[in-house]
Enzyme design. Structure first.
Site, PDB file in Angstrom:
ATOM      1  N   CYS A  28       0.851  -1.190   0.000  1.00  0.00           N
ATOM      2  CA  CYS A  28       0.000   0.000   0.000  1.00  0.00           C
ATOM      3  C   CYS A  28       0.888   1.241   0.000  1.00  0.00           C
ATOM      4  CB  CYS A  28      -0.929   0.100   1.197  1.00  0.00           C
ATOM      5  SG  CYS A  28      -2.009  -1.315   1.392  1.00  0.00           S
ATOM      6  N   ARG A  32       3.493  -0.136  -5.142  1.00  0.00           N
ATOM      7  CA  ARG A  32       3.277  -0.716  -3.815  1.00  0.00           C
ATOM      8  C   ARG A  32       1.938  -1.465  -3.717  1.00  0.00           C
ATOM      9  NH1 ARG A  32       6.808   1.570  -0.216  1.00  0.00           N
ATOM     10  NH2 ARG A  32       5.520   0.881   1.521  1.00  0.00           N
ATOM     11  N   TRP A  86      -2.848  -2.629  -1.604  1.00  0.00           N
ATOM     12  CA  TRP A  86      -2.602  -4.047  -1.866  1.00  0.00           C
ATOM     13  C   TRP A  86      -3.370  -4.776  -0.774  1.00  0.00           C
ATOM     14  CZ3 TRP A  86      -0.357  -8.347   0.547  1.00  0.00           C
ATOM     15  CH2 TRP A  86      -0.105  -9.428  -0.298  1.00  0.00           C
ATOM     16  N   ASN A 136      -1.174   1.798   5.915  1.00  0.00           N
ATOM     17  CA  ASN A 136      -0.360   0.749   5.308  1.00  0.00           C
ATOM     18  C   ASN A 136       0.163  -0.118   6.442  1.00  0.00           C
ATOM     19  OD1 ASN A 136       1.472  -0.784   3.812  1.00  0.00           O
ATOM     20  ND2 ASN A 136       3.073   0.766   3.956  1.00  0.00           N
ATOM     21  N   GLY A 137      -0.205  -1.396   6.431  1.00  0.00           N
ATOM     22  CA  GLY A 137       0.242  -2.273   7.511  1.00  0.00           C
ATOM     23  C   GLY A 137      -0.887  -3.200   7.909  1.00  0.00           C
ATOM     24  N   GLU A 179      15.991 -17.593 -10.416  1.00  0.00           N
ATOM     25  CA  GLU A 179      15.608 -16.205 -10.663  1.00  0.00           C
ATOM     26  C   GLU A 179      14.862 -16.085 -12.004  1.00  0.00           C
ATOM     27  OE1 GLU A 179      15.146 -13.577  -9.234  1.00  0.00           O
ATOM     28  OE2 GLU A 179      15.260 -12.004 -10.740  1.00  0.00           O
ATOM     29  N   LYS A 208      10.900 -14.769 -12.526  1.00  0.00           N
ATOM     30  CA  LYS A 208      10.513 -13.653 -13.418  1.00  0.00           C
ATOM     31  C   LYS A 208       9.387 -14.073 -14.340  1.00  0.00           C
ATOM     32  CE  LYS A 208      12.013 -11.276 -11.714  1.00  0.00           C
ATOM     33  NZ  LYS A 208      12.878 -10.744 -10.707  1.00  0.00           N
ATOM     34  N   GLU A 266       6.121 -14.337 -12.418  1.00  0.00           N
ATOM     35  CA  GLU A 266       5.609 -13.045 -11.963  1.00  0.00           C
ATOM     36  C   GLU A 266       4.925 -12.243 -13.055  1.00  0.00           C
ATOM     37  OE1 GLU A 266       9.317 -11.319 -10.201  1.00  0.00           O
ATOM     38  OE2 GLU A 266       7.876 -10.578  -8.734  1.00  0.00           O
ATOM     39  N   HIS A 320      15.297 -37.674 -10.175  1.00  0.00           N
ATOM     40  CA  HIS A 320      14.736 -38.202  -8.926  1.00  0.00           C
ATOM     41  C   HIS A 320      13.246 -37.881  -8.797  1.00  0.00           C
ATOM     42  CE1 HIS A 320      18.671 -39.438  -7.637  1.00  0.00           C
ATOM     43  NE2 HIS A 320      19.138 -38.242  -7.993  1.00  0.00           N
ATOM     44  N   LYS A 379       5.337  -4.178  -5.024  1.00  0.00           N
ATOM     45  CA  LYS A 379       6.789  -4.068  -5.012  1.00  0.00           C
ATOM     46  C   LYS A 379       7.373  -4.313  -3.630  1.00  0.00           C
ATOM     47  CE  LYS A 379      10.726  -2.936  -6.897  1.00  0.00           C
ATOM     48  NZ  LYS A 379      11.285  -4.025  -7.730  1.00  0.00           N
TER      49      LYS A 379
HETATM   50  O1  M6R Z   1      12.537  -5.270  -1.422  1.00  0.00           O
HETATM   51  P1  M6R Z   1      13.079  -6.658  -1.275  1.00  0.00           P
HETATM   52  O2  M6R Z   1      14.292  -6.894  -2.077  1.00  0.00           O
HETATM   53  O3  M6R Z   1      13.243  -7.071   0.157  1.00  0.00           O
HETATM   54  O4  M6R Z   1      11.931  -7.576  -1.887  1.00  0.00           O
HETATM   55  C1  M6R Z   1      12.032  -8.963  -1.860  1.00  0.00           C
HETATM   56  C2  M6R Z   1      11.026  -9.606  -2.767  1.00  0.00           C
HETATM   57  O5  M6R Z   1       9.726  -9.258  -2.391  1.00  0.00           O
HETATM   58  C3  M6R Z   1      11.233  -9.212  -4.235  1.00  0.00           C
HETATM   59  O6  M6R Z   1      12.522  -9.518  -4.680  1.00  0.00           O
HETATM   60  C4  M6R Z   1      10.203  -9.910  -5.135  1.00  0.00           C
HETATM   61  O7  M6R Z   1      10.429 -11.284  -5.152  1.00  0.00           O
HETATM   62  C5  M6R Z   1      10.272  -9.322  -6.537  1.00  0.00           C
HETATM   63  N1  M6R Z   1       8.945  -9.068  -6.995  1.00  0.00           N
HETATM   64  C6  M6R Z   1      10.964 -10.196  -7.514  1.00  0.00           C
HETATM   65  O8  M6R Z   1      10.900  -9.729  -8.814  1.00  0.00           O
END
Ligand code: M6R
Length: 612
Positions: A2, A27, A74, A100-101, A485, A489, A492, A508, A607
């Site tokens: 948020c 956010r 969010w 936010n929280g 990684e 991506k 996501e 396995h 984010k």
């Molecule tokens: O701000 P941070 O690096 O702590 O965030 C960690 C993860 O939330 C962040 O890397 C998330 O996995 C991304 N959306 C990946 O693209």
């Protein structure tokens, strides 16, 4: 999660709030809303979906006033809907709140308030705060005190912005475990979750610490602790300019950020070596021989992409420094009663510096006497402020939800830390150090090389593989980590089912999932493991998979087993991860583009994850 923004000044607050919310959409974007103090009380407008929907609503049903708060959500408590969107009114529409929280004891507070006759409109925890503030306000007739008393009752995390229809010249802001800054203008002041929201107006701000409150008026800002004592804080001046938070001609922030990587890696390497290039110099890190001799194990703790960057560090530190390294996702680490003590170095990695799980892991590590080194991008963030040592990753704003340049910056930081520790402990020869330094210096231009040459080929592969429903990433050692990684991506932003596997582990079990035309991305940049991974690729080929390989230039025998190959420039074995990841980023980006997905704002994500 948020985003919060607030304005108090001489102009109409609404355009400031809307542009601020747009900058904070990274956010969360489940709903957005504003509350503005008008002559006849507080006017609230809110709408499900992105800020654009709110903008449209305001065109048809405007509000205006010189004091206002805004929120982009969010969802945590209650589904994304108009009703659950912030701001939330108290009963009587006297108080309006953005939050936010998470208020963990909201049910208990709600029961108390309902027993007193309060009615609730939404499913959110935030509405409890609005009514509780109102309840105290009715007693004490002092908004700041009413908020303070409310905070004493709230358990959980919050960044709050509060308006009161009886106090037309002010916003009350408060923070605990969710970021909030107070922007300093001339004849106008701001509140915001993050600086991009207000960068157009000011670069100077007070960064609120936990359990602090601010009384913000057009010409004054007063800050108080939770006991109500006024406190002095120093002003923080952000270095960013407005362009840093704009797309600058790129179609998406993600693409802009991918193309910023040569500069990001270069910036991270500059000034981190002694003048003669023979030693690492990490400003702000007091981890010399004496401290390191006391350390017998390392934990690397983070979430998501930052966790994968940390895993690269684990592979490097164990292989080069020969010290045991545990790598843990923060949400597991914090509840597993980890075996850490004053002889443990805990490295936390975070782009935002606000990830709730990582922050809690850091606090746990400190409570147990461990030394905590944070690799952080956001300057002045909570994680940066709590850690013993901080290595900033100098990646600039990363706005796209899918992290790209932050990963490259974090991995570069891992290279530097590994070399530093290795050198301090005498685990690397001058010759090896010099060889790696030479390879490091080439990295920015090698990334550039991939970015300028690989795109047509990658677009061709995307066209070929766009119908894939399941994608496996396989590799060994550092290549396995890179595959993790790459797979994240693709999930996501392209919403494709994807799994990373250690190439040797496939047989396995997971190999049962390979069938005709299943797409497998084989990462094969580790030359010492080349033949082994090549054999695993043969195994999936034999079962009908289509294979897209990422290999180092010169290893063209991979073409015997792969359908398509993307080559990265030759480099030292320890430095392949960033280079191998660039084609993966582009592949995910163009896949998502081809599938018509919302690349910068993927569904269900935000984010900065400031809730558990
Ligand atoms: O701000 P941070 O690096 O702590 O965030 C960690 C993860 O939330 C962040 O890397 C998330 O996995 C991304 N959306 C990946 O693209």
């Amino acid at each position: 999660m948020c985003g919060i923004v607030g304005y108090v000044g001489r102009h109409n607050a609404v355009p400031v709030l809307i542009s601020g919310l747009e900058s904070l959409e990274y956010r969360g974007y489940d709903s957005a809303g504003v509350a503005v103090l008008q002559n006849d009380g507080i006017g609230i407008r809110k709408a499900k979906g992105k800020v654009d929907n709110l903008r449209t609503l305001l065109l048809n049903n405007p509000v205006s006033g010189k004091v206002g708060i805004g929120h982009t959500r969010w969802a945590t408590h209650g589904a994304p809907s108009d009703r659950n969107a912030h701001p939330h009114f108290s009963n009587g529409e006297v108080i309006a709140v953005v939050h936010n929280g998470i208020i963990e004891n909201y049910q208990e507070l709600k029961d108390e308030l309902e027993a007193k006759g309060y009615k609730f409109e939404s499913e959110t925890d935030t509405e409890t705060a609005a009514n509780l503030i109102y309840d105290f306000y009715k007693e004490c007739n002092d908004l700041l005190e009413a908020v303070r008393l409310t905070l004493e009752r709230i358990e959980g995390s919050y960044a709050l912005g509060v308006l009161c229809s009886d106090c037309p010249d002010q916003i009350i802001a408060a923070r605990k475990e969710s970021p909030l800054i107070i922007g300093i203008g001339q004849g106008e002041n701001f509140i915001a979750s993050d600086i991009p929201a207000i960068l157009e107006y000011t670069r100077d701000a007070y960064i609120l610490d936990d359990k602090e409150l601010a009384l913000v008026k057009a010409d004054s800002i007063q800050i108080f602790d939770i006991e109500g004592n006024e406190i002095e804080k120093s002003v923080y001046s952000y270095k960013w300019n407005v362009e840093a938070a704009q797309k600058s001609g790129y179609d998406h922030f993600m693409l802009k950020e991918i193309y910023e990587q040569p500069k990001v890696v270069k910036d991270n390497l500059a000034h981190r070596f002694s003048e003669d290039g023979k030693h690492i110099e990490l400003d702000g890190i007091k981890l010399g021989k004496e401290q390191l001799k006391n350390i017998n194990q390392i934990y690397i703790v983070a979430c998501g992409t930052a966790y994968y960057a940390g895993l690269v560090g684990k592979y490097l530190l164990e292989r080069i420094v020969r010290i045991p390294v545990n790598s843990e996702v923060a949400s597991e680490f914090r509840y597993k009663d980890p075996l850490i003590d004053e002889h443990t170095l805990v490295i936390v990695v975070s782009q935002s510096g606000e990830t709730a799980d990582t922050l809690s892991a850091l606090k746990l590590a400190k409570d147990r006497g461990a030394r905590v080194l944070a690799i952080v991008n956001a300057v002045g963030s909570s994680i940066a402020r709590e850690a013993d040592d901080v290595l900033y990753t100098l990646a600039g704003f990363e706005i796209a939800v899918a992290s790209t340049k932050a990963f490259s910056a974090q991995v570069t930081a891992m290279y530097l830390i590994t070399l530093h520790i290795a050198q301090e402990l005498g685990k690397i020869s001058d010759e090896d150090f010099a060889e790696i330094k030479t390879a490091l210096d080439k990295l920015p231009s090698q990334i550039n090389d991939i970015l300028t040459k690989a795109v047509p080929a990658i677009r061709k592969f995307v066209n070929k593989y766009i119908g894939s429903k399941n994608v496996f990433y396989i590799g060994r050692g550092l290549d396995y980590v890179v595959g993790m990684e790459g797979s994240l991506k693709l999930k996501e932003i392209a919403y494709l089912h994807s799994e990373p596997y250690a190439a040797g582990e496939l047989k396995h079990g997971p190999i049962a999932l390979i069938e005709e035309a299943t797409l497998v991305v084989g990462v094969v940049t580790q030359e010492s493991l080349f033949d082994k991974t090549k054999s695993n690729i043969k195994e999936v080929k034999a079962r009908g998979a289509k294979v897209l390989a990422i290999a180092m230039k010169g290893n063209s025998s991979i073409e015997e087993v792969a359908d398509d190959v993307i080559y990265i420039p030759r480099t030292h074995w320890m430095l392949t991860s960033i280079l191998a990841n660039i084609p993966q980023q582009l592949f995910a980006y163009y896949m998502a583009l081809g599938l018509g997905e919302d690349i910068d704002k993927p569904r269900n994500l935000a984010k900065s994850v400031t809730v558990e």
